[in-house]
Design a protein around this motif. Structure first.
Motif, PDB file in Angstrom:
ATOM      1  N   ILE A  14       0.823  -1.411   0.161  1.00 53.98           N
ATOM      2  CA  ILE A  14       0.236   0.075   0.025  1.00 53.98           C
ATOM      3  C   ILE A  14       1.310   0.852  -0.025  1.00 53.98           C
ATOM      4  CG2 ILE A  14      -0.396  -0.244   2.913  1.00 53.98           C
ATOM      5  CD1 ILE A  14      -3.166   1.055   2.282  1.00 53.98           C
ATOM      6  N   LYS A  15       0.043   2.220  -0.447  1.00 58.87           N
ATOM      7  CA  LYS A  15       1.644   3.627  -0.928  1.00 58.87           C
ATOM      8  C   LYS A  15      -0.176   4.747  -0.131  1.00 58.87           C
ATOM      9  CE  LYS A  15       3.757   5.948  -3.753  1.00 58.87           C
ATOM     10  NZ  LYS A  15       4.238   6.608  -5.272  1.00 58.87           N
ATOM     11  N   TYR A  16       0.531   5.790   0.043  1.00 61.60           N
ATOM     12  CA  TYR A  16      -0.082   6.696   0.721  1.00 61.60           C
ATOM     13  C   TYR A  16       0.081   8.566  -0.124  1.00 61.60           C
ATOM     14  CZ  TYR A  16      -3.355   4.356   4.086  1.00 61.60           C
ATOM     15  OH  TYR A  16      -4.416   3.335   4.367  1.00 61.60           O
ATOM     16  N   ASP A  17       0.248   8.843  -0.483  1.00 63.14           N
ATOM     17  CA  ASP A  17       0.705   9.514  -1.006  1.00 63.14           C
ATOM     18  C   ASP A  17      -0.352  11.374  -0.684  1.00 63.14           C
ATOM     19  OD1 ASP A  17       2.373  11.517  -1.885  1.00 63.14           O
ATOM     20  OD2 ASP A  17       2.335  10.941  -3.792  1.00 63.14           O
ATOM     21  N   PHE A  18       0.346  11.977  -0.003  1.00 67.61           N
ATOM     22  CA  PHE A  18      -0.057  13.738  -0.233  1.00 67.61           C
ATOM     23  C   PHE A  18       0.244  14.876   1.005  1.00 67.61           C
ATOM     24  CE2 PHE A  18      -0.319  10.955   3.662  1.00 67.61           C
ATOM     25  CZ  PHE A  18      -0.228  11.578   4.551  1.00 67.61           C
ATOM     26  N   GLU A  19      -0.234  15.796   0.955  1.00 70.53           N
ATOM     27  CA  GLU A  19       0.362  17.604   1.062  1.00 70.53           C
ATOM     28  C   GLU A  19      -0.313  17.835   2.270  1.00 70.53           C
ATOM     29  OE1 GLU A  19       0.236  19.452  -1.827  1.00 70.53           O
ATOM     30  OE2 GLU A  19       2.015  19.260  -3.275  1.00 70.53           O
ATOM     31  N   LEU A  20       0.530  18.411   3.539  1.00 68.43           N
ATOM     32  CA  LEU A  20      -0.248  19.050   4.498  1.00 68.43           C
ATOM     33  C   LEU A  20       0.154  20.830   4.785  1.00 68.43           C
ATOM     34  CD1 LEU A  20       0.772  16.458   6.738  1.00 68.43           C
ATOM     35  CD2 LEU A  20      -1.097  16.692   5.568  1.00 68.43           C
ATOM     36  N   SER A  21      -1.121  21.285   4.549  1.00 66.28           N
ATOM     37  CA  SER A  21      -0.081  22.954   4.294  1.00 66.28           C
ATOM     38  C   SER A  21      -1.090  24.019   5.703  1.00 66.28           C
ATOM     39  CB  SER A  21      -1.249  22.890   3.613  1.00 66.28           C
ATOM     40  OG  SER A  21      -2.315  23.096   3.184  1.00 66.28           O
ATOM     41  N   ARG A  22      -1.467  22.485   7.002  1.00 66.19           N
ATOM     42  CA  ARG A  22      -1.377  23.918   8.244  1.00 66.19           C
ATOM     43  C   ARG A  22      -1.182  22.448   9.346  1.00 66.19           C
ATOM     44  NH1 ARG A  22      -7.272  27.173   7.809  1.00 66.19           N
ATOM     45  NH2 ARG A  22      -6.805  28.242   5.559  1.00 66.19           N
ATOM     46  N   ASN A  23      -1.127  23.776  10.251  1.00 65.59           N
ATOM     47  CA  ASN A  23      -0.625  22.158  11.064  1.00 65.59           C
ATOM     48  C   ASN A  23      -1.895  22.220  11.988  1.00 65.59           C
ATOM     49  OD1 ASN A  23      -2.637  24.776  12.237  1.00 65.59           O
ATOM     50  ND2 ASN A  23      -1.799  24.328  14.525  1.00 65.59           N
ATOM     51  N   GLY A  32     -12.953   0.574   6.712  1.00 61.66           N
ATOM     52  CA  GLY A  32     -12.337  -0.094   6.010  1.00 61.66           C
ATOM     53  C   GLY A  32     -12.299   0.782   5.049  1.00 61.66           C
ATOM     54  N   THR A  33     -11.622   1.694   5.547  1.00 54.12           N
ATOM     55  CA  THR A  33     -11.206   3.030   4.114  1.00 54.12           C
ATOM     56  C   THR A  33      -9.328   4.024   4.325  1.00 54.12           C
ATOM     57  OG1 THR A  33     -12.115   5.391   5.001  1.00 54.12           O
ATOM     58  CG2 THR A  33     -13.289   4.160   3.747  1.00 54.12           C
ATOM     59  N   GLY A  34      -8.772   3.237   5.414  1.00 58.62           N
ATOM     60  CA  GLY A  34      -7.280   3.393   5.512  1.00 58.62           C
ATOM     61  C   GLY A  34      -7.386   3.454   6.036  1.00 58.62           C
ATOM     62  N   ILE A 128      -9.712   9.796   2.395  1.00 63.22           N
ATOM     63  CA  ILE A 128      -8.602   8.532   1.652  1.00 63.22           C
ATOM     64  C   ILE A 128      -9.416   8.207   0.441  1.00 63.22           C
ATOM     65  CG2 ILE A 128      -7.125   6.731   1.396  1.00 63.22           C
ATOM     66  CD1 ILE A 128      -6.774   6.890   4.813  1.00 63.22           C
ATOM     67  N   LYS A 129      -8.345   8.420  -0.442  1.00 64.60           N
ATOM     68  CA  LYS A 129      -9.631   8.235  -1.575  1.00 64.60           C
ATOM     69  C   LYS A 129      -8.331   7.133  -2.621  1.00 64.60           C
ATOM     70  CE  LYS A 129      -9.917  10.284  -6.723  1.00 64.60           C
ATOM     71  NZ  LYS A 129      -9.973  10.764  -7.667  1.00 64.60           N
ATOM     72  N   THR A 130      -8.532   6.139  -2.306  1.00 64.00           N
ATOM     73  CA  THR A 130      -8.224   5.113  -3.062  1.00 64.00           C
ATOM     74  C   THR A 130      -8.420   4.599  -4.130  1.00 64.00           C
ATOM     75  OG1 THR A 130      -8.858   3.947  -1.610  1.00 64.00           O
ATOM     76  CG2 THR A 130      -8.076   2.753  -2.252  1.00 64.00           C
ATOM     77  N   SER A 131      -6.861   3.990  -4.796  1.00 59.67           N
ATOM     78  CA  SER A 131      -7.159   3.857  -7.130  1.00 59.67           C
ATOM     79  C   SER A 131      -5.874   2.747  -6.307  1.00 59.67           C
ATOM     80  CB  SER A 131      -6.768   5.008  -7.101  1.00 59.67           C
ATOM     81  OG  SER A 131      -6.694   4.814  -8.902  1.00 59.67           O
ATOM     82  N   GLY A 132      -6.583   1.746  -6.853  1.00 60.53           N
ATOM     83  CA  GLY A 132      -5.841   0.556  -6.116  1.00 60.53           C
ATOM     84  C   GLY A 132      -4.718   0.024  -5.562  1.00 60.53           C
TER      85      GLY A 132
END
Length: 166
Positions: A14-23, A32-34, A128-132
């Protein structure tokens, strides 16, 4: 800590890829969404490092907060991204809110309930949005709002009263 922080967390499955912009970032969603899978990966990495099989690519230290000795943990985290699971018992306590407000960390909180003690933005509530194998974050509330202000403009023309709820 200020600015956008890019985070990539992955293992063989599994892989999670995201950006955070606030504290403070809140991640909501059904079972079941991860959410717990992401938290567990970070908790394993916090405990075992690279031996966990989890890889973290981020310029800041990513750590998991646990219920055990949480105050000492929070005081020890500096300039880090702290992940907090929804089972954390002190999430709505004034003591927890005070420690968060006075720190230089970013916080990612997995929670389905409102967090009345914490000052977080509606812009930073995700699911969380999942694509494969790839998981990313998607804002729950869309950008289709009309803002009455922009940039550093200190004057708001035509508005006589602004009513807010605290």
């Amino acid at each position: 800590m200020k600015g956008i922080q890019k985070v990539r967390i992955f293992n063989k499955k599994i892989k999670y890829d995201f950006e955070l912009s606030r504290n403070i970032t809140v991640i909501r969603g059904d079972s079941g969404t991860g959410k717990t899978s992401l938290y567990d990966m970070i908790a394993e990495y916090t405990r075992l490092g690279k031996e966990s099989g989890v890889n973290i690519e981020c310029k800041k230290n990513c750590v998991a907060l646990t219920d055990t000795n949480w105050e000492s943990q929070l005081k020890g985290f500096k300039n880090s991204i702290v992940f907090i699971d929804e089972g954390f018992k002190e999430i709505n306590s004034p003591k927890f809110a005070k420690l968060i407000k006075n720190s230089d960390n970013y916080y990612v909180i997995f929670n389905r309930e409102n967090l009345y003690e914490l000052p977080y933005s509606v812009e930073e509530i995700y699911q969380i949005k999942t694509s494969g194998k790839l998981h990313t974050l998607k804002k729950i509330y869309s950008h289709n709002r009309k803002y009455i202000y922009s940039g550093n403009n200190n004057s708001i023309s035509g508005i006589k009263v602004i009513l807010t709820e605290d």
